[in-house]
Design a protein around this motif. Structure first.
Motif, mmCIF file in Angstrom:
data_model
loop_
_atom_site.group_PDB
_atom_site.id
_atom_site.type_symbol
_atom_site.label_atom_id
_atom_site.label_comp_id
_atom_site.label_asym_id
_atom_site.label_seq_id
_atom_site.Cartn_x
_atom_site.Cartn_y
_atom_site.Cartn_z
ATOM 1 N N MET A 124 3.141 4.453 0.188
ATOM 2 C CA MET A 124 4.493 4.784 -0.258
ATOM 3 C C MET A 124 5.317 3.557 -0.615
ATOM 4 S SD MET A 124 6.060 7.888 1.925
ATOM 5 C CE MET A 124 4.855 7.926 3.216
ATOM 6 N N ASP B 130 4.558 -7.749 3.548
ATOM 7 C CA ASP B 130 3.476 -6.971 4.168
ATOM 8 C C ASP B 130 2.607 -7.884 5.020
ATOM 9 O OD1 ASP B 130 2.217 -3.953 3.224
ATOM 10 O OD2 ASP B 130 0.861 -5.286 4.343
ATOM 11 N N ASN C 146 9.970 0.009 5.843
ATOM 12 C CA ASN C 146 8.966 1.036 5.532
ATOM 13 C C ASN C 146 7.625 0.824 6.239
ATOM 14 O OD1 ASN C 146 7.628 3.139 3.613
ATOM 15 N ND2 ASN C 146 6.463 1.242 3.267
ATOM 16 N N LYS D 33 9.142 7.220 15.683
ATOM 17 C CA LYS D 33 9.858 7.718 14.504
ATOM 18 C C LYS D 33 11.176 8.397 14.896
ATOM 19 C CE LYS D 33 7.076 6.267 11.214
ATOM 20 N NZ LYS D 33 7.500 5.155 10.329
ATOM 21 N N THR E 279 11.996 4.342 6.715
ATOM 22 C CA THR E 279 10.999 5.414 6.593
ATOM 23 C C THR E 279 10.730 5.966 7.987
ATOM 24 O OG1 THR E 279 9.944 4.178 4.796
ATOM 25 C CG2 THR E 279 8.726 6.042 5.706
ATOM 26 N N VAL F 108 1.607 12.734 3.482
ATOM 27 C CA VAL F 108 1.534 12.099 2.162
ATOM 28 C C VAL F 108 0.156 11.481 1.978
ATOM 29 C CG1 VAL F 108 2.688 10.527 0.562
ATOM 30 C CG2 VAL F 108 3.973 11.494 2.491
ATOM 31 N N ALA G 201 4.339 -10.954 6.139
ATOM 32 C CA ALA G 201 5.233 -10.852 7.290
ATOM 33 C C ALA G 201 4.767 -9.740 8.212
ATOM 34 C CB ALA G 201 6.659 -10.544 6.834
ATOM 35 N N ASN G 202 4.875 -10.003 9.508
ATOM 36 C CA ASN G 202 4.727 -8.946 10.504
ATOM 37 C C ASN G 202 6.148 -8.506 10.855
ATOM 38 O OD1 ASN G 202 4.451 -7.383 12.779
ATOM 39 N ND2 ASN G 202 2.884 -8.680 13.703
ATOM 40 N N VAL G 203 6.474 -7.247 10.583
ATOM 41 C CA VAL G 203 7.863 -6.792 10.763
ATOM 42 C C VAL G 203 8.341 -6.834 12.210
ATOM 43 C CG1 VAL G 203 7.954 -5.351 8.693
ATOM 44 C CG2 VAL G 203 7.187 -4.343 10.866
ATOM 45 N N SER H 50 0.842 -1.203 0.000
ATOM 46 C CA SER H 50 0.000 0.000 0.000
ATOM 47 C C SER H 50 0.879 1.255 0.000
ATOM 48 C CB SER H 50 -0.881 -0.030 1.258
ATOM 49 O OG SER H 50 -1.597 1.179 1.410
ATOM 50 N N GLY I 224 6.452 14.200 5.156
ATOM 51 C CA GLY I 224 5.552 15.008 5.988
ATOM 52 C C GLY I 224 4.161 14.424 5.925
ATOM 53 N N THR J 153 -1.878 8.929 1.395
ATOM 54 C CA THR J 153 -1.911 7.459 1.315
ATOM 55 C C THR J 153 -3.088 6.984 2.164
ATOM 56 O OG1 THR J 153 -0.619 7.106 3.323
ATOM 57 C CG2 THR J 153 0.645 7.400 1.278
ATOM 58 N N TRP K 288 -3.055 8.163 5.787
ATOM 59 C CA TRP K 288 -3.526 9.511 6.144
ATOM 60 C C TRP K 288 -5.041 9.637 6.047
ATOM 61 C CZ3 TRP K 288 -3.831 13.851 8.551
ATOM 62 C CH2 TRP K 288 -2.693 14.372 9.159
ATOM 63 N N TYR L 284 3.740 7.666 18.246
ATOM 64 C CA TYR L 284 4.220 7.625 16.856
ATOM 65 C C TYR L 284 5.458 8.503 16.697
ATOM 66 C CZ TYR L 284 3.946 7.963 11.698
ATOM 67 O OH TYR L 284 4.222 7.933 10.350
#
Ligand code: NAD
Length: 262
Positions: free
Chosen positions: A19, A38, A91, A161, A142, A190, A63-65, A17, A188, A192, A195, A157
């Motif tokens: 980016m 993903d 990402n 980050k 990311t 984006v 996959a769960n990261v 999905s 900033g 997607t 958002w 969050y």
């Protein structure tokens, strides 16, 4: 311009999905073989099949990261299919906004687990493969403008980050002896699916008035005067994945239209 990633094998997490998908498609267009990793297996498979349909090399893997065994399995599948890994994008990420005083332990843990621990695990497992191949390789994380500045409804969050920025620096120092570079980019706002959901969630928690859009409110503070589309971001991702950035390491590229100045 095409073929800047010829013969390179690239793993992108969260690439079903937004980016990640845009980056995967752009890098495939530059000749890379792509592994789309993903949580959403159906969407990952569909994205890979679309690339295969246009003659490109791609696979989708669930996959769960934040689960090490899942991430190891991604490495194994990538090597099985394409022989090696050259570039790894950490990402995958998500956000569930809460007013600062309402943030719960569960909210904190789930956001930190995917956005921060997921980057640690992805970096470690990718690096082990790079080292086993004889060194070299690029890791690209990311992060977000929210990693450079706190926002009242994004505390976990923003913290996660910020952790990604810190991990980028630690990993760049730790892995330099293996000729591995580690960099990050910080978008900033984006446009997607993330958002779209965030906009609705911010209304639900009373951070933004019903009938208005947080995205539009944020946009008024962006020097470029508008929020970003995925296409605004992929050029920076391609630069970081290509040999053009070979001398760059431990850096964070702000690609936010000039919203947060650092
Ligand atoms: N959209 C923005 O404005 C914005 C700004 C700055 C940073 N970011 C970051 O960019 C990255 C991509 O976000 P996007 O906007 O494209 O979001 P998106 O929701 O469109 O895509 C995120 C993808 O990650 C996957 N994912 C979520 N949790 C996962 C997990 N535990 N394991 C594997 N995959 C998982 C989702 O299934 C989804 O396919 C995220 O790290 C996000 O925090 C987004």
């Amino acid at each position: 311009m095409a073929n800047r990633m010829k013969d390179k094998v690239v793993v992108v997490t969260g690439a079903a999905s937004g980016m990640g998908l845009g980056i995967a498609n752009a890098l495939a267009g530059e000749g890379a073989a792509i592994v789309i990793a993903d949580l959403n297996e159906e969407a990952a498979t569909a994205a890979a099949e679309k690339l295969q349909g246009s003659g490109q090399r791609a696979i989708g893997v669930r996959a769960n990261v934040s689960v090490r065994d899942d991430v190891r399995a991604v490495v194994e599948r990538a090597v099985q299919e394409f022989g090696r890994i050259d570039v790894w994008f950490n990402n995958a990420g998500f956000n569930v906004p809460m007013q600062f005083l309402d943030v719960t332990e569960d909210n904190w843990r789930s956001i930190m687990e995917v956005n921060a621990l997921g980057v640690l695990i992805g970096t470690q497992e990718a690096a082990k493969q790079f080292i086993a191949q004889g060194g070299g390789g690029k890791i690209i994380n990311t992060t977000s403008m929210a990693g450079r500045e706190g926002f009242p409804a994004f505390a976990p969050y923003s913290a996660a980050k910020s952790a990604v920025i810190s991990l980028t620096q630690s990993a760049a120092k730790a892995l330099a002896e293996h000729d591995v570079t580690v960099n990050a980019f910080a978008p900033g706002v984006v446009q997607t699916p993330l958002w779209v959901k965030l906009d609705a969630d911010l209304v639900d928690i009373g951070e933004v008035e019903k009938g208005t859009s947080a995205m539009d409110e944020f946009a008024s503070g962006i020097i470029r005067g508008r929020t970003a589309k995925v296409d605004d971001i992929v050029g920076t991702a391609l630069y970081l994945a290509s040999s053009d950035s070979d001398y760059l390491t431990a850096q964070v590229i702000m690609i936010d239209g000039g919203m947060v100045l650092v």
